[in-house]
Motif scaffolding. Structure first.
Motif, PDB file in Angstrom:
ATOM      1  N   GLU A 133       0.831  -1.425   0.241  1.00  0.00           N
ATOM      2  CA  GLU A 133      -0.138   0.423  -0.025  1.00  0.00           C
ATOM      3  C   GLU A 133       1.114   1.232  -0.367  1.00  0.00           C
ATOM      4  O   GLU A 133       1.583   1.719   0.837  1.00  0.00           O
ATOM      5  N   ARG A 135       0.298   4.053  -0.259  1.00  0.00           N
ATOM      6  CA  ARG A 135       0.292   4.993   0.526  1.00  0.00           C
ATOM      7  C   ARG A 135      -0.149   5.439   1.940  1.00  0.00           C
ATOM      8  O   ARG A 135      -0.369   6.583   2.235  1.00  0.00           O
ATOM      9  N   SER A 195       1.115  -2.726  -6.722  1.00  0.00           N
ATOM     10  CA  SER A 195      -0.452  -2.183  -6.175  1.00  0.00           C
ATOM     11  C   SER A 195      -1.678  -3.266  -6.209  1.00  0.00           C
ATOM     12  O   SER A 195      -1.852  -3.446  -5.612  1.00  0.00           O
ATOM     13  N   ARG A 197      -3.837  -4.869 -10.020  1.00  0.00           N
ATOM     14  CA  ARG A 197      -3.684  -5.180 -10.861  1.00  0.00           C
ATOM     15  C   ARG A 197      -5.318  -5.186 -11.589  1.00  0.00           C
ATOM     16  O   ARG A 197      -5.895  -6.034 -10.680  1.00  0.00           O
ATOM     17  N   SER A 198      -5.500  -5.437 -12.622  1.00  0.00           N
ATOM     18  CA  SER A 198      -7.046  -5.288 -13.276  1.00  0.00           C
ATOM     19  C   SER A 198      -6.857  -5.964 -14.202  1.00  0.00           C
ATOM     20  O   SER A 198      -5.879  -6.314 -15.475  1.00  0.00           O
TER      21      SER A 198
ATOM     22  N   THR B  77      -6.679 -13.526   0.751  1.00  0.00           N
ATOM     23  CA  THR B  77      -5.336 -13.518  -0.098  1.00  0.00           C
ATOM     24  C   THR B  77      -4.267 -13.565   0.232  1.00  0.00           C
ATOM     25  O   THR B  77      -3.493 -14.483  -0.536  1.00  0.00           O
ATOM     26  N   THR B 127     -11.331 -14.825  -5.116  1.00  0.00           N
ATOM     27  CA  THR B 127      -9.898 -13.382  -5.006  1.00  0.00           C
ATOM     28  C   THR B 127      -8.390 -14.687  -4.798  1.00  0.00           C
ATOM     29  O   THR B 127      -7.674 -14.106  -5.562  1.00  0.00           O
ATOM     30  N   PRO B 180     -13.463  -2.398 -10.195  1.00  0.00           N
ATOM     31  CA  PRO B 180     -12.380  -2.784 -11.761  1.00  0.00           C
ATOM     32  C   PRO B 180     -11.011  -3.340 -11.484  1.00  0.00           C
ATOM     33  O   PRO B 180     -10.996  -4.166 -12.733  1.00  0.00           O
ATOM     34  N   TYR B 181     -10.426  -3.389  -9.819  1.00  0.00           N
ATOM     35  CA  TYR B 181      -9.641  -4.471 -10.093  1.00  0.00           C
ATOM     36  C   TYR B 181     -10.025  -5.794 -10.428  1.00  0.00           C
ATOM     37  O   TYR B 181     -10.765  -6.491  -9.887  1.00  0.00           O
ATOM     38  N   GLU B 182      -8.552  -6.634 -10.410  1.00  0.00           N
ATOM     39  CA  GLU B 182      -9.081  -7.712  -9.851  1.00  0.00           C
ATOM     40  C   GLU B 182      -8.860  -8.273  -8.186  1.00  0.00           C
ATOM     41  O   GLU B 182      -7.767  -7.958  -8.209  1.00  0.00           O
ATOM     42  N   GLY B 184      -8.299 -10.686  -6.358  1.00  0.00           N
ATOM     43  CA  GLY B 184      -6.960 -11.396  -5.538  1.00  0.00           C
ATOM     44  C   GLY B 184      -6.065 -11.132  -6.024  1.00  0.00           C
ATOM     45  O   GLY B 184      -4.249 -10.741  -5.836  1.00  0.00           O
ATOM     46  N   LEU B 185      -5.465  -9.920  -6.908  1.00  0.00           N
ATOM     47  CA  LEU B 185      -4.187  -9.031  -7.150  1.00  0.00           C
ATOM     48  C   LEU B 185      -3.965  -7.630  -7.350  1.00  0.00           C
ATOM     49  O   LEU B 185      -2.967  -6.899  -7.761  1.00  0.00           O
ATOM     50  N   CYS B 186      -5.051  -7.210  -6.139  1.00  0.00           N
ATOM     51  CA  CYS B 186      -4.561  -5.409  -5.220  1.00  0.00           C
ATOM     52  C   CYS B 186      -4.092  -6.057  -3.829  1.00  0.00           C
ATOM     53  O   CYS B 186      -4.981  -6.740  -3.263  1.00  0.00           O
ATOM     54  N   HIS B 187      -3.209  -5.403  -4.061  1.00  0.00           N
ATOM     55  CA  HIS B 187      -2.517  -5.585  -2.578  1.00  0.00           C
ATOM     56  C   HIS B 187      -2.514  -3.825  -1.959  1.00  0.00           C
ATOM     57  O   HIS B 187      -2.005  -4.488  -0.956  1.00  0.00           O
ATOM     58  N   SER B 188      -3.803  -3.232  -2.378  1.00  0.00           N
ATOM     59  CA  SER B 188      -3.938  -1.814  -1.224  1.00  0.00           C
ATOM     60  C   SER B 188      -5.079  -2.437  -0.700  1.00  0.00           C
ATOM     61  O   SER B 188      -5.348  -3.083  -0.377  1.00  0.00           O
ATOM     62  N   LEU B 189      -4.975  -1.535   0.379  1.00  0.00           N
ATOM     63  CA  LEU B 189      -5.981  -1.315   1.618  1.00  0.00           C
ATOM     64  C   LEU B 189      -7.338  -0.334   1.252  1.00  0.00           C
ATOM     65  O   LEU B 189      -6.873   1.181   0.720  1.00  0.00           O
ATOM     66  N   PRO B 198     -10.676   3.777  -1.068  1.00  0.00           N
ATOM     67  CA  PRO B 198      -9.943   2.771  -1.595  1.00  0.00           C
ATOM     68  C   PRO B 198      -9.139   3.395  -2.849  1.00  0.00           C
ATOM     69  O   PRO B 198      -9.372   4.273  -3.988  1.00  0.00           O
ATOM     70  N   LEU B 199      -8.223   2.475  -3.444  1.00  0.00           N
ATOM     71  CA  LEU B 199      -7.916   2.562  -4.931  1.00  0.00           C
ATOM     72  C   LEU B 199      -8.266   2.702  -5.673  1.00  0.00           C
ATOM     73  O   LEU B 199      -8.612   3.451  -6.920  1.00  0.00           O
TER      74      LEU B 199
END
Lengths: 284, 334
Positions: A133, A135, A195, A197-198, B77, B127, B180-182, B184-189, B198-199
């Protein structure tokens, strides 16, 4: 001395790949100052989109260059749909034995380990998941996150698929191991981490008809190789600024100076075995 | 077809089970987890979880009493070794409470659970990003009974998966969850608003630039601006048209209602209403909408009639002129 792989997405954008001196200059500028290194591998492909799987022709050229420079070769692939698997079935037979393949989904790993046992698999960073993250980059407030390669059960999964190497990013909150890991070889991506992916691609929709934009598996003209989406300045004031940007399907962040400095320590402790320098995927 | 629907409160369980849900899924975060691991969540949601195993037992009893099933999301995940061990302890306790299935998102957790051979079904979370036949087969080998397909999977990709592993169950999204993101491949909070939220809300300025440093032509800039505007509109639609509903409380989307007959044809028997975070009314309206289309599909109503009905179900068929709200846009565009 740290081992180095240099990675490219597309052969046409390889720069002066035929010059070892050029590659070494590029690597040196990405490593901590004065860091000794051994350039050992050229990679072709992309971890984040199956539309960037190299063509048969590109693979042939890249392998020839690797041979000429007496470097190893690795193919890099993203997490794949079955359509993507069909594409790689055309290029896997071209790879010399002992080539490495960076895989980013478990099924592709399973398929290659069975069908092409002479190829060496690397678990890519889409498989080695941990919090990233950019941020919340204030170190003292961060949660501490370890790489999954420190977990015995993750290593069990890798061993089951005959995978002996894995790759990771640094995140502001990562606490790398302070010793050399047994049973697993670790590669660290330099410069930037990803960070999120879509499965749909904003910039890849640029030349699509409105009704086809942003649909799963949509076509594209590889616009990600020509454009970048920048966040002009970090939105939230933090003690260290991590520049974020989007390439194609994926949000990246650049490592801060503090994170770059920590890489020297990680190398010195032998917590990692290799670093990966992406030369055309942008140093932004 | 079997409808899988979310709950976040004990009192929703019996109501939704009687109203047509065949399987109810929920999260549970015991206090011990929060005490030990703070904001890291065991199931991708930091709120709207059941609080205790006693609540789980009550839900299971109510749902089983009307012949329906329960599944519990343990679909983080990634976990530290400590967290993974805790998840497995929790899984064991949930099985003792009688839950029918565990929804797993982390391969490590699966690896720990598999040799335990717990008397419970294993559903692989969206996920886990299962997008190809070899992954589905591998998950099956490691104990999976069902794959929950990730969002942004095309109907053709689903067809190939379902036909490639015909002895495995698949579950497909049909309403309500549209990042819009996947996942299981989103590692932000999902950060608090003051830190950016949210990102995926992308609540920041951004600009598209050429990598070669050259200025864009006027035509190029026009194209870029149009694409960005369309993306904004698409993303807003995917977030349920700015998290709104129709006047009668029906959610807007994302929506795959008119694809339900096609999913049935492909052998997809389980259809998922997402949205554990939604309020009870939203969940109830969702269940009514999906239930109606599923019933027509089971009754073998002509596919074109079902699609027509689905597009008019909100009384705003003009919203289906483009595919912005669609999980499966090819139904509209092709």
């Amino acid at each position: 001395m740290i081992k180095v792989a240099v990675a490219f997405t597309e052969f046409a954008r390889l720069g002066d790949l035929t010059s070892l001196e050029y590659l070494q200059q590029q690597v040196a500028s990405n490593l901590p100052q004065g860091q000794a290194f051994e350039l050992e591998q050229i990679r072709l492909g992309n971890e984040f989109c199956e539309r960037l799987i190299p063509s048969v022709g590109q693979i042939g050229k890249a392998i020839a260059v690797a041979d000429k420079l007496q470097l190893g070769f690795a193919l890099v692939i993203s997490n794949l749909t079955d359509r993507g698997l069909e594409k790689i079935e055309r290029i896997l037979p071209l790879l010399p034995d002992d080539s490495e393949v960076v895989v980013n989904d478990w099924g592709t790993a399973s398929y290659i380990s069975t069908a092409y046992p002479a190829l060496k698999l690397i678990a890519g960073r889409l498989l080695c998941k941990h919090l990233k993250e950019p941020r919340i980059a204030t170190p003292e407030e961060d949660p501490v996150v370890k790489w999954p390669v420190e977990n015995e059960y993750f290593l069990t999964v890798l061993a089951d698929l005959n995978i002996q190497s894995a790759e990771v990013d640094l995140a502001p909150h990562t606490r790398p191991p302070d010793h050399k890991m047994e049973h697993i070889s670790i590669g660290l991506h330099l410069g930037r981490g990803y960070s999120a992916r879509s499965q749909v691609c904003t910039i890849g929709s640029l030349h699509q008809f409105d009704e086809d934009k942003f649909s799963p598996g949509h076509q594209c003209l590889r616009e990600c190789l020509d454009y970048i989406v920048r966040v002009p300045q970090l939105i939230y004031p933090q003690t260290e600024q991590l520049q974020m940007y989007q390439r194609g399907t994926t949000w990246f962040y650049n490592y801060s100076d503090r994170m770059k400095q920590s890489i020297a320590t990680v190398i010195e402790r032998q917590s990692i075995d290799r670093v990966i320098v992406s030369l055309d995927w942008g140093d932004h | 077809m079997k409808i899988v629907a979310p709950i976040s409160r004990v009192e929703e369980a019996a109501i939704f089970a009687r109203q047509g849900a065949d399987e109810l899924f929920f999260g549970v975060i015991p206090q011990e987890w929060t005490k030990r691991f703070g904001r890291f969540t065991a199931n991708r949601r930091s709120a709207n979880n059941l609080d205790s195993l006693a609540d789980v037992a009550e839900v299971v009893e109510q749902v089983h009493s009307v012949g329906k099933r329960t599944s519990v999301a343990l679909n983080g995940t990634t976990h530290t070794a400590e967290q993974a061990a805790f998840v497995v302890e929790l899984a064991t306790a949930l099985v003792e409470k009688g839950v029918d299935a565990l929804i797993i998102g982390d391969i490590q957790v699966l690896a720990i659970l598999q040799p335990l051979q717990l008397p419970v079904r294993i559903h692989i979370s969206s996920t886990a990003s299962c997008r190809n036949v070899p992954t589905a087969r591998l998950m099956q080998k490691w104990g999976a009974d069902r794959i929950i397909l990730p969002r942004h999977t095309s109907l053709e990709e689903i067809r190939v998966l379902a036909s490639g592993v015909p002895d495995l169950e698949f579950e497909a999204f049909v309403l309500n969850d549209g990042c819009p993101y996947e996942e299981g491949l989103c590692h932000s909070l999902h950060l608090p608003t003051e830190l950016g939220g949210p990102l995926c809300f992308e609540s920041f300025d951004s600009s598209v630039e050429r990598l070669d440093g050259q200025p864009e032509s006027a035509d190029e800039r026009k194209l870029i601006n149009h694409n960005a505007a369309r993306y904004g509109q698409w993303r807003w639609s995917k977030f349920s048209r700015g998290f709104t509903t129709t006047a009668s409380g029906q959610p807007y989307g994302p929506c795959g209602l008119c694809a339900i007959p096609l999913l049935k044809e492909m052998g997809i028997e389980h259809i998922k209403i997402a949205g554990r975070d939604g309020n009870p009314e939203r969940k109830q309206r969702s269940l009514e909408m999906v239930g109606e289309i599923a019933a027509q599909t089971e009754d073998a109503v002509d596919c074109r009639d079902i699609m027509h009905f689905a597009r008019h179900i909100r009384g705003e068929p003009e919203l289906c002129q483009n595919s912005d709200m669609c999980y499966y846009p090819e139904v509209v565009t092709k």
